[in-house]
Design a protein around this motif. Sequence first.
Motif, PDB file in Angstrom:
ATOM      1  N   LEU A 332       4.619  -5.496   6.019  1.00 38.52           N
ATOM      2  CA  LEU A 332       4.241  -4.494   4.721  1.00 38.52           C
ATOM      3  C   LEU A 332       3.087  -4.679   3.797  1.00 38.52           C
ATOM      4  O   LEU A 332       2.247  -3.538   3.925  1.00 38.52           O
ATOM      5  CB  LEU A 332       5.342  -4.317   3.895  1.00 38.52           C
ATOM      6  CG  LEU A 332       5.971  -2.844   2.465  1.00 38.52           C
ATOM      7  CD1 LEU A 332       5.401  -1.818   4.521  1.00 38.52           C
ATOM      8  CD2 LEU A 332       6.280  -2.926   2.050  1.00 38.52           C
ATOM      9  N   ALA A 333       3.255  -5.350   3.144  1.00 35.43           N
ATOM     10  CA  ALA A 333       2.049  -5.985   2.009  1.00 35.43           C
ATOM     11  C   ALA A 333       0.949  -7.200   2.769  1.00 35.43           C
ATOM     12  O   ALA A 333      -0.374  -8.030   1.745  1.00 35.43           O
ATOM     13  CB  ALA A 333       2.840  -5.967   0.833  1.00 35.43           C
ATOM     14  N   LEU A 341       1.248   1.877   0.534  1.00 38.69           N
ATOM     15  CA  LEU A 341       2.447   1.868   1.203  1.00 38.69           C
ATOM     16  C   LEU A 341       3.590   0.771   0.387  1.00 38.69           C
ATOM     17  O   LEU A 341       4.928   0.627  -0.175  1.00 38.69           O
ATOM     18  CB  LEU A 341       2.689   1.134   2.833  1.00 38.69           C
ATOM     19  CG  LEU A 341       2.216   2.482   3.930  1.00 38.69           C
ATOM     20  CD1 LEU A 341       2.892   1.509   5.238  1.00 38.69           C
ATOM     21  CD2 LEU A 341       2.986   3.356   3.820  1.00 38.69           C
ATOM     22  N   PRO A 342       3.431  -0.936  -0.097  1.00 40.67           N
ATOM     23  CA  PRO A 342       4.062  -1.369  -0.637  1.00 40.67           C
ATOM     24  C   PRO A 342       3.895  -0.794  -2.072  1.00 40.67           C
ATOM     25  O   PRO A 342       4.621  -0.804  -2.893  1.00 40.67           O
ATOM     26  CB  PRO A 342       2.965  -2.981  -0.922  1.00 40.67           C
ATOM     27  CG  PRO A 342       1.738  -2.825  -0.617  1.00 40.67           C
ATOM     28  CD  PRO A 342       2.009  -1.664   0.908  1.00 40.67           C
ATOM     29  N   THR A 343       3.370  -0.325  -2.858  1.00 41.09           N
ATOM     30  CA  THR A 343       3.648   0.202  -4.143  1.00 41.09           C
ATOM     31  C   THR A 343       4.544   1.595  -4.018  1.00 41.09           C
ATOM     32  O   THR A 343       4.760   1.506  -5.201  1.00 41.09           O
ATOM     33  CB  THR A 343       1.562   0.966  -4.424  1.00 41.09           C
ATOM     34  OG1 THR A 343       1.045  -0.519  -4.580  1.00 41.09           O
ATOM     35  CG2 THR A 343       2.400   1.199  -6.259  1.00 41.09           C
ATOM     36  N   THR A 344       3.715   2.138  -3.192  1.00 38.42           N
ATOM     37  CA  THR A 344       5.124   3.848  -3.063  1.00 38.42           C
ATOM     38  C   THR A 344       6.490   3.223  -2.943  1.00 38.42           C
ATOM     39  O   THR A 344       7.243   3.279  -3.657  1.00 38.42           O
ATOM     40  CB  THR A 344       3.812   4.208  -1.902  1.00 38.42           C
ATOM     41  OG1 THR A 344       3.238   4.484  -2.546  1.00 38.42           O
ATOM     42  CG2 THR A 344       5.916   5.395  -1.967  1.00 38.42           C
ATOM     43  N   LEU A 345       6.906   1.881  -2.062  1.00 34.79           N
ATOM     44  CA  LEU A 345       7.946   1.374  -1.989  1.00 34.79           C
ATOM     45  C   LEU A 345       9.039   0.992  -2.928  1.00 34.79           C
ATOM     46  O   LEU A 345       9.827   0.956  -3.576  1.00 34.79           O
ATOM     47  CB  LEU A 345       7.596  -0.023  -0.907  1.00 34.79           C
ATOM     48  CG  LEU A 345       9.395  -0.233  -0.550  1.00 34.79           C
ATOM     49  CD1 LEU A 345      10.149   0.887  -0.095  1.00 34.79           C
ATOM     50  CD2 LEU A 345       8.904  -1.191   0.770  1.00 34.79           C
ATOM     51  N   LEU A 346       8.214   0.602  -3.783  1.00 30.93           N
ATOM     52  CA  LEU A 346       8.397  -0.172  -5.138  1.00 30.93           C
ATOM     53  C   LEU A 346       8.526   0.474  -6.304  1.00 30.93           C
ATOM     54  O   LEU A 346       9.721   0.968  -6.571  1.00 30.93           O
ATOM     55  CB  LEU A 346       7.391  -1.715  -5.173  1.00 30.93           C
ATOM     56  CG  LEU A 346       7.808  -2.427  -6.662  1.00 30.93           C
ATOM     57  CD1 LEU A 346       9.012  -2.609  -5.908  1.00 30.93           C
ATOM     58  CD2 LEU A 346       6.686  -3.278  -6.478  1.00 30.93           C
ATOM     59  N   ARG A 372       5.134   8.498   3.071  1.00 29.47           N
ATOM     60  CA  ARG A 372       4.759   7.098   2.464  1.00 29.47           C
ATOM     61  C   ARG A 372       6.006   5.798   3.499  1.00 29.47           C
ATOM     62  O   ARG A 372       6.001   4.366   4.032  1.00 29.47           O
ATOM     63  CB  ARG A 372       3.950   6.740   1.738  1.00 29.47           C
ATOM     64  CG  ARG A 372       2.557   6.662   1.728  1.00 29.47           C
ATOM     65  CD  ARG A 372       1.839   6.298   0.281  1.00 29.47           C
ATOM     66  NE  ARG A 372       0.897   6.683  -0.572  1.00 29.47           N
ATOM     67  CZ  ARG A 372      -0.409   7.004  -1.218  1.00 29.47           C
ATOM     68  NH1 ARG A 372       0.256   6.987  -2.611  1.00 29.47           N
ATOM     69  NH2 ARG A 372      -1.139   7.066  -1.501  1.00 29.47           N
ATOM     70  N   LEU A 373       6.426   6.406   2.967  1.00 26.26           N
ATOM     71  CA  LEU A 373       8.158   5.622   3.368  1.00 26.26           C
ATOM     72  C   LEU A 373       8.451   5.692   4.720  1.00 26.26           C
ATOM     73  O   LEU A 373       9.464   4.894   5.370  1.00 26.26           O
ATOM     74  CB  LEU A 373       9.326   6.817   2.540  1.00 26.26           C
ATOM     75  CG  LEU A 373       9.350   6.584   0.627  1.00 26.26           C
ATOM     76  CD1 LEU A 373      10.355   7.408   0.053  1.00 26.26           C
ATOM     77  CD2 LEU A 373       9.139   5.300   0.579  1.00 26.26           C
ATOM     78  N   ARG A 374       8.598   6.922   5.328  1.00 19.15           N
ATOM     79  CA  ARG A 374       7.982   6.688   7.039  1.00 19.15           C
ATOM     80  C   ARG A 374       7.654   6.011   7.463  1.00 19.15           C
ATOM     81  O   ARG A 374       8.426   4.779   8.413  1.00 19.15           O
ATOM     82  CB  ARG A 374       8.320   8.349   7.613  1.00 19.15           C
ATOM     83  CG  ARG A 374       8.975   9.220   7.142  1.00 19.15           C
ATOM     84  CD  ARG A 374       8.582  10.104   8.048  1.00 19.15           C
ATOM     85  NE  ARG A 374       7.470  11.169   8.240  1.00 19.15           N
ATOM     86  CZ  ARG A 374       7.632  11.762   6.818  1.00 19.15           C
ATOM     87  NH1 ARG A 374       8.280  12.690   6.323  1.00 19.15           N
ATOM     88  NH2 ARG A 374       6.004  12.467   7.344  1.00 19.15           N
ATOM     89  N   ARG A 375       6.550   5.685   7.080  1.00 13.67           N
ATOM     90  CA  ARG A 375       5.485   4.603   7.470  1.00 13.67           C
ATOM     91  C   ARG A 375       5.919   3.411   7.245  1.00 13.67           C
ATOM     92  O   ARG A 375       5.854   2.210   8.098  1.00 13.67           O
ATOM     93  CB  ARG A 375       4.407   4.697   6.655  1.00 13.67           C
ATOM     94  CG  ARG A 375       3.119   5.757   7.685  1.00 13.67           C
ATOM     95  CD  ARG A 375       2.586   5.644   8.859  1.00 13.67           C
ATOM     96  NE  ARG A 375       1.907   3.939   8.439  1.00 13.67           N
ATOM     97  CZ  ARG A 375       1.706   3.082   9.504  1.00 13.67           C
ATOM     98  NH1 ARG A 375       2.901   3.406  10.706  1.00 13.67           N
ATOM     99  NH2 ARG A 375       1.169   2.624   9.617  1.00 13.67           N
ATOM    100  N   CYS A 376       6.571   3.236   6.071  1.00 13.06           N
ATOM    101  CA  CYS A 376       7.147   1.821   5.972  1.00 13.06           C
ATOM    102  C   CYS A 376       8.515   1.659   6.839  1.00 13.06           C
ATOM    103  O   CYS A 376       8.476  -0.047   7.400  1.00 13.06           O
ATOM    104  CB  CYS A 376       7.873   2.416   4.226  1.00 13.06           C
ATOM    105  SG  CYS A 376       7.157   1.759   3.165  1.00 13.06           S
ATOM    106  N   VAL A 392      17.423  -4.385   1.148  1.00 14.81           N
ATOM    107  CA  VAL A 392      16.962  -5.334   2.224  1.00 14.81           C
ATOM    108  C   VAL A 392      15.103  -5.521   1.533  1.00 14.81           C
ATOM    109  O   VAL A 392      14.796  -6.720   1.328  1.00 14.81           O
ATOM    110  CB  VAL A 392      16.969  -5.149   3.782  1.00 14.81           C
ATOM    111  CG1 VAL A 392      16.247  -6.106   4.256  1.00 14.81           C
ATOM    112  CG2 VAL A 392      18.833  -4.903   3.868  1.00 14.81           C
ATOM    113  N   LEU A 393      15.124  -3.842   1.539  1.00 13.58           N
ATOM    114  CA  LEU A 393      13.829  -3.653   0.838  1.00 13.58           C
ATOM    115  C   LEU A 393      13.090  -4.825  -0.133  1.00 13.58           C
ATOM    116  O   LEU A 393      12.198  -5.162  -0.314  1.00 13.58           O
ATOM    117  CB  LEU A 393      12.634  -2.502   1.682  1.00 13.58           C
ATOM    118  CG  LEU A 393      12.927  -1.973   2.948  1.00 13.58           C
ATOM    119  CD1 LEU A 393      13.142  -0.402   2.815  1.00 13.58           C
ATOM    120  CD2 LEU A 393      12.208  -2.309   3.985  1.00 13.58           C
TER     121      LEU A 393
END
Length: 410
Positions: A332-333, A341-346, A372-376, A392-393
């Motif tokens: 992911l990062a 991606l990691p910034t949006t997910l976090l 972006r979440l779909r990309r994750c 888990v993420l």
Amino acid sequence: MIGKPKRSRPKDDDPAEAQQARQVPAASDAAMERILRKTLDHLEEALPWARSLPADGRRTLEGAIRTALDDLLARLDSQGKEEGEVPSPVPAELSRSLGPHRAMELTRVILDMLEEAGRTMEAEGERSTLVYARHAATAAAGLYADLAEARSGRKAVTESRIIRHLIEKTADTRTVDDLARLGWPTEFDCFAVVGEARGNDDGQGMENARQPIHTTVAHEGGRALVGESDGLMTVLINPDRSGTPADFCASILRFYADGSAVCLGPLRHGISGAEASIGAALSTHAAAPAVADPITAALPRPLHADDLLPERALNGDRDAADQLYQEVYLSLAGQDPDGPLPTTLLTFLRSGNSLEVTAKKLGIHPNTVRYRLRRCVEVTGWDAMDPRESFVLQAALIIGRIRRSHPGAD
């Protein structure tokens, strides 16, 4: 007692009858010698594998055949006075060296010879010979059962030793040799299943399940090893390209205690992979209480090791933490730890999994957050919209951020 009935003593004043009586044993001996010679001459036809035996091996087979016939004749000549049980036609030591299949084939040759010998005798002698042959067959069956039990015991010891070394990560060349003796290939894929054996109140649950597990796994096209770790039955399975780990696990679930955690390790390769899969399954079992239903305490069966990575990592499993870091965080990062991606997910995980709050904090449209979440999901295989998978993420992000700030800790 098996024996030949007594013949009436000929009268001294009847020389013809006395002469006939004296000739019976000689004629019988000649017939027995012909039958023995016939059996030995056709031995390689009856036992094709005898052709490849060295000379001393061939003499050993012939000796067993001669001994069986001599024992029969001695008992018949003793007129019921011969003591002792009828022995197995193939002695224990020879049976062990030949192996069960060849030993049974040799037994059949000997019994056929004895029955043919009986047909050359008078009615009472033939009857006694058939009784002797039946006793000999029974003795052989008992011997083979004892040898099979001994082989099973040695196999169980070998399996337990292999499993112990794999758990302790002390496998060496002896482990490779042990696996080869049990019929495992040099290169193999494998996975572990760990749990409490059914009916283990007397401590015999695993031993009672050992052979049925072997039979079940073999029926599915694989091979298995069964061992124990701290009271838990550990089964290592080589599927041999015949099915999935889930399929094999489902086929042996009935051998584990109802309501207990049954944990399935990941599919791995070779001895190092076996160590990893067993370790993952044992770690999953230790972490299982964390995912039990809060009301019923029920657990999914089986528990997949990869599904409990956060709990295993929190419980001190370094392999699980490594897997979260390498397979989730770095995918992911890895290239850009501060990327979108990691910034949006976090941000999403820290905003109560709210699209709107995340979009507001990042100054982007909610649809961009969704994209972006779909990309994750595509990158990691885990979906932040699912409560369990978001955990888990989150664990992977925590481990990754800590390791990134302490690069020397690896």
